[in-house]
Structure formats: structure tokens, C-alpha cells
Design a protein around this motif. Structure first.
Motif, PDB file in Angstrom:
ATOM      1  N   GLN A  24     -13.080 -21.300  10.555  1.00 36.58           N
ATOM      2  CA  GLN A  24     -12.051 -21.023   9.554  1.00 36.58           C
ATOM      3  C   GLN A  24     -10.665 -21.432  10.054  1.00 36.58           C
ATOM      4  OE1 GLN A  24     -12.550 -16.856   8.565  1.00 36.58           O
ATOM      5  NE2 GLN A  24     -13.951 -17.355   6.881  1.00 36.58           N
ATOM      6  N   ILE A  25     -10.391 -21.114  11.326  1.00 32.05           N
ATOM      7  CA  ILE A  25      -9.106 -21.528  11.905  1.00 32.05           C
ATOM      8  C   ILE A  25      -9.024 -23.050  11.963  1.00 32.05           C
ATOM      9  CG2 ILE A  25      -7.667 -21.452  13.985  1.00 32.05           C
ATOM     10  CD1 ILE A  25      -8.838 -18.685  14.552  1.00 32.05           C
ATOM     11  N   SER A  26     -10.128 -23.685  12.287  1.00 37.02           N
ATOM     12  CA  SER A  26     -10.178 -25.146  12.333  1.00 37.02           C
ATOM     13  C   SER A  26      -9.784 -25.756  10.993  1.00 37.02           C
ATOM     14  CB  SER A  26     -11.586 -25.603  12.735  1.00 37.02           C
ATOM     15  OG  SER A  26     -11.729 -26.997  12.580  1.00 37.02           O
ATOM     16  N   GLN A  27     -10.325 -25.220   9.906  1.00 33.85           N
ATOM     17  CA  GLN A  27     -10.016 -25.736   8.575  1.00 33.85           C
ATOM     18  C   GLN A  27      -8.557 -25.483   8.210  1.00 33.85           C
ATOM     19  OE1 GLN A  27     -12.837 -24.022   5.847  1.00 33.85           O
ATOM     20  NE2 GLN A  27     -14.597 -24.932   6.872  1.00 33.85           N
ATOM     21  N   LYS A  28      -8.072 -24.287   8.536  1.00 28.88           N
ATOM     22  CA  LYS A  28      -6.670 -23.956   8.227  1.00 28.88           C
ATOM     23  C   LYS A  28      -5.716 -24.828   9.042  1.00 28.88           C
ATOM     24  CE  LYS A  28      -3.431 -20.066   8.011  1.00 28.88           C
ATOM     25  NZ  LYS A  28      -3.050 -20.355   6.614  1.00 28.88           N
ATOM     26  N   TYR A  29      -6.051 -25.043  10.299  1.00 24.89           N
ATOM     27  CA  TYR A  29      -5.226 -25.900  11.147  1.00 24.89           C
ATOM     28  C   TYR A  29      -5.154 -27.316  10.576  1.00 24.89           C
ATOM     29  CZ  TYR A  29      -4.773 -29.531  14.690  1.00 24.89           C
ATOM     30  OH  TYR A  29      -4.447 -30.698  15.352  1.00 24.89           O
ATOM     31  N   GLU A  30      -6.296 -27.871  10.209  1.00 26.48           N
ATOM     32  CA  GLU A  30      -6.331 -29.241   9.698  1.00 26.48           C
ATOM     33  C   GLU A  30      -5.489 -29.369   8.425  1.00 26.48           C
ATOM     34  OE1 GLU A  30      -6.995 -33.113  10.024  1.00 26.48           O
ATOM     35  OE2 GLU A  30      -7.778 -31.624  11.441  1.00 26.48           O
ATOM     36  N   LYS A  31      -5.589 -28.391   7.551  1.00 20.50           N
ATOM     37  CA  LYS A  31      -4.822 -28.406   6.315  1.00 20.50           C
ATOM     38  C   LYS A  31      -3.323 -28.294   6.594  1.00 20.50           C
ATOM     39  CE  LYS A  31      -4.490 -26.045   1.841  1.00 20.50           C
ATOM     40  NZ  LYS A  31      -5.034 -24.941   0.991  1.00 20.50           N
ATOM     41  N   GLU A  32      -2.950 -27.390   7.511  1.00 22.16           N
ATOM     42  CA  GLU A  32      -1.537 -27.178   7.838  1.00 22.16           C
ATOM     43  C   GLU A  32      -0.944 -28.408   8.517  1.00 22.16           C
ATOM     44  OE1 GLU A  32       1.958 -24.885   7.821  1.00 22.16           O
ATOM     45  OE2 GLU A  32       0.000 -24.364   6.988  1.00 22.16           O
ATOM     46  N   LYS A  33      -1.670 -28.988   9.444  1.00 22.89           N
ATOM     47  CA  LYS A  33      -1.167 -30.176  10.147  1.00 22.89           C
ATOM     48  C   LYS A  33      -0.964 -31.334   9.187  1.00 22.89           C
ATOM     49  CE  LYS A  33      -3.610 -33.158  12.258  1.00 22.89           C
ATOM     50  NZ  LYS A  33      -4.512 -33.965  13.116  1.00 22.89           N
ATOM     51  N   ALA A  34      -1.930 -31.555   8.295  1.00 22.02           N
ATOM     52  CA  ALA A  34      -1.828 -32.647   7.327  1.00 22.02           C
ATOM     53  C   ALA A  34      -0.625 -32.445   6.410  1.00 22.02           C
ATOM     54  CB  ALA A  34      -3.118 -32.746   6.513  1.00 22.02           C
TER      55      ALA A  34
END
Length: 266
Positions: free
Chosen positions: A152-162
């Protein structure tokens, strides 16, 4: 892209095809067709043999999960220089959303904005540095920092970074990652290093021992991971991963791994 390469009038395949029409004997036609097939196979291989580039932090997080490492923290730092007007506009934009801290020091002003809550898995710091000399370029430093990692953190990180890269930065930005792992009785530096070598298939490995007085770094290992895009050269070899054994202020030990080189203050 492959279609354009294959059917370009300047490409040897077309020239070979034209030649086939001028050849009458069956043996010559078979030989020419075989050569044409080799050329096509070569082009297809070149089109699909490019290295697959992955996100370094996603890779590091997966590495920690697979080995059940206890994470101290993970951090992604994105840096970019930009024109003053654009940087000032960024400050105005950020101060409408986040609390601002202003620090005047020497020949520059640093604006810091914090985006994070106690219940969030990671926070984001926005730093905009404006030199007092308006002819000098401004610098933007954005830091994503967390202490846990899962899907879940991985998905949130990817979205935030993008979103950050799209809204505030350009392709000229530089990205640095860092993962800090706690030392334990079941893993030491050599074992951690060997796990990283095997997991990432690290090449061009070199190790340095730090003899600087009061340094917190005991040992540094550098290497190259094919699937990570950015790299630099050290002693004529490409390097884009840095692994360090670090001693904390109170004697605690940890292992850090980052790319292309660790920039965190140990």
C-alpha cells in the motif's frame, strides 16, 4: 518504431529485397532470403534488448520485504535547479497549501514546506532555495521520507512521486534514494552485502574502508545495477549503487543502500 526502421527506404532490408527480384537461380534466392532473415532477426533483437528501467525505491522496498529486514527509514530526494521566476511561483503555490518556514542565511533564503500527518505512512518536505543574487539559479529539493514499507505504501509513494514530478519538476531533476536497515544479531555487514549482491545482481563491485577520524561510516561498497538508469564512473567502471555500514551517535549500527550515491547525512 520497428515498422519505420524495417521499411525505411535507406535501410539494408529494402535494398536486399530489391536485389532478390534481380536474382533468377533458386540457390541464390534461398541464400539471399536466409541473409535477409538474419538481418530481420538482428533488428528485432536490437528493438527488444534494451534494459528495463525500474524505480529504485520500489526495488529497495521489495528487497527489504523479501528479506524481512527491520527498516530504520527510507528516503527519496529529488533535486532540480530552475529559474528564479519559476521558483518564486512555486513558493507562492506551496504557501497556499502548507505552513511555511523561512530561513535567511548568508547569501540565500530557504523556504521549507511540510506535507504530512501523523497517520500518513510518509511525509514530504519541499525546500526552495533562492539566492540573494537574482542572477544565480534557484534550487528545489523535495524529500519523501518514511519508516515503513509495504504494497500500500508502495502504491501511495508511486502516485505521490509521479504527481510531484508532473506538477513541480521537469525531466532535468536528479533523484537519489536511500534505505536504512537496522543491524541485528541475525545479520551483519557481509551478509547484508551478499544478499544485496545476489538480489540486484550487482556488478563492478569495489569496497573502501573509511579511515577519517570521527567518521560514522565504517565501510562503503559501490557497484552497478543494470536496471537502474542513472550512473556515474568510478575508476573507469559504471556505478549506481552505494552500500554503507554506519555507526549512529549512540553506537547503534545500520546498513544503508542507495542510488546513485548516498547523500544523506549519516
Amino acid at each position: 518504431m520497428f515498422h519505420r526502421i524495417l521499411f525505411s527506404s535507406k535501410y539494408p532490408i529494402i535494398q536486399a529485397t530489391k536485389t532478390l527480384h534481380m536474382i533468377n537461380t533458386p540457390v541464390q534466392r534461398r541464400n539471399q532470403a536466409f541473409c535477409l532473415l538474419l538481418v530481420i532477426c538482428f533488428v528485432v533483437n536490437q528493438a527488444f534488448s534494451q534494459s528495463y528501467q525500474t524505480d529504485e525505491m520500489q526495488d529497495l522496498g521489495a528487497f527489504a520485504e523479501e528479506n524481512d529486514f527491520a527498516i530504520d527509514f527510507w528516503e527519496v530526494t529529488i533535486k532540480e535547479q530552475m529559474g528564479r521566476e519559476r521558483a518564486e511561483s512555486l513558493v507562492e503555490n506551496l504557501e497556499t497549501m502548507y505552513t511555511q518556514h523561512e530561513d535567511k542565511n548568508g547569501d540565500r533564503v530557504k523556504y521549507t514546506f511540510y506535507n504530512g500527518h501523523n497517520n500518513e505512512p510518509f511525509y514530504v518536505l519541499y525546500n526552495v532555495i533562492l539566492p540573494l543574487d537574482k542572477k544565480e539559479p534557484a534550487e528545489v529539493i523535495i524529500v519523501l521520507h518514511g519508516k515503513d514499507w509495504d504494497s500500500q505504501i508502495s502504491q501511495k509513494y508511486e502516485k505521490e512521486k509521479a504527481a510531484i514530478q508532473k506538477k513541480y519538476l521537469t525531466k532535468e531533476s536528479q533523484l537519489y534514494t536511500c534505505l536504512s536497515i537496522q543491524d541485528s544479531d541475525i545479520i551483519n555487514h557481509d551478509e547484508f552485502l551478499n544478499k544485496a549482491k545476489k538480489y540486484f545482481n550487482i556488478k563492478h563491485i569495489s569496497t573502501n574502508y573509511d579511515n577519517i577520524e570521527n567518521s560514522r561510516i565504517e565501510q562503503s561498497t559501490y557497484g552497478y545495477i543494470k536496471t537502474w538508469e542513472h550512473f556515474y564512473f568510478m575508476e573507469n567502471d559504471p556505478k549506481n549503487v552505494h552500500i554503507a555500514a554506519v555507526t549512529g551517535h549512540h553506537g547503534e549500527k545500520s546498513f544503508m543502500i542507495g542510488t546513485p550515491i548516498l547523500i544523506n547525512e549519516y
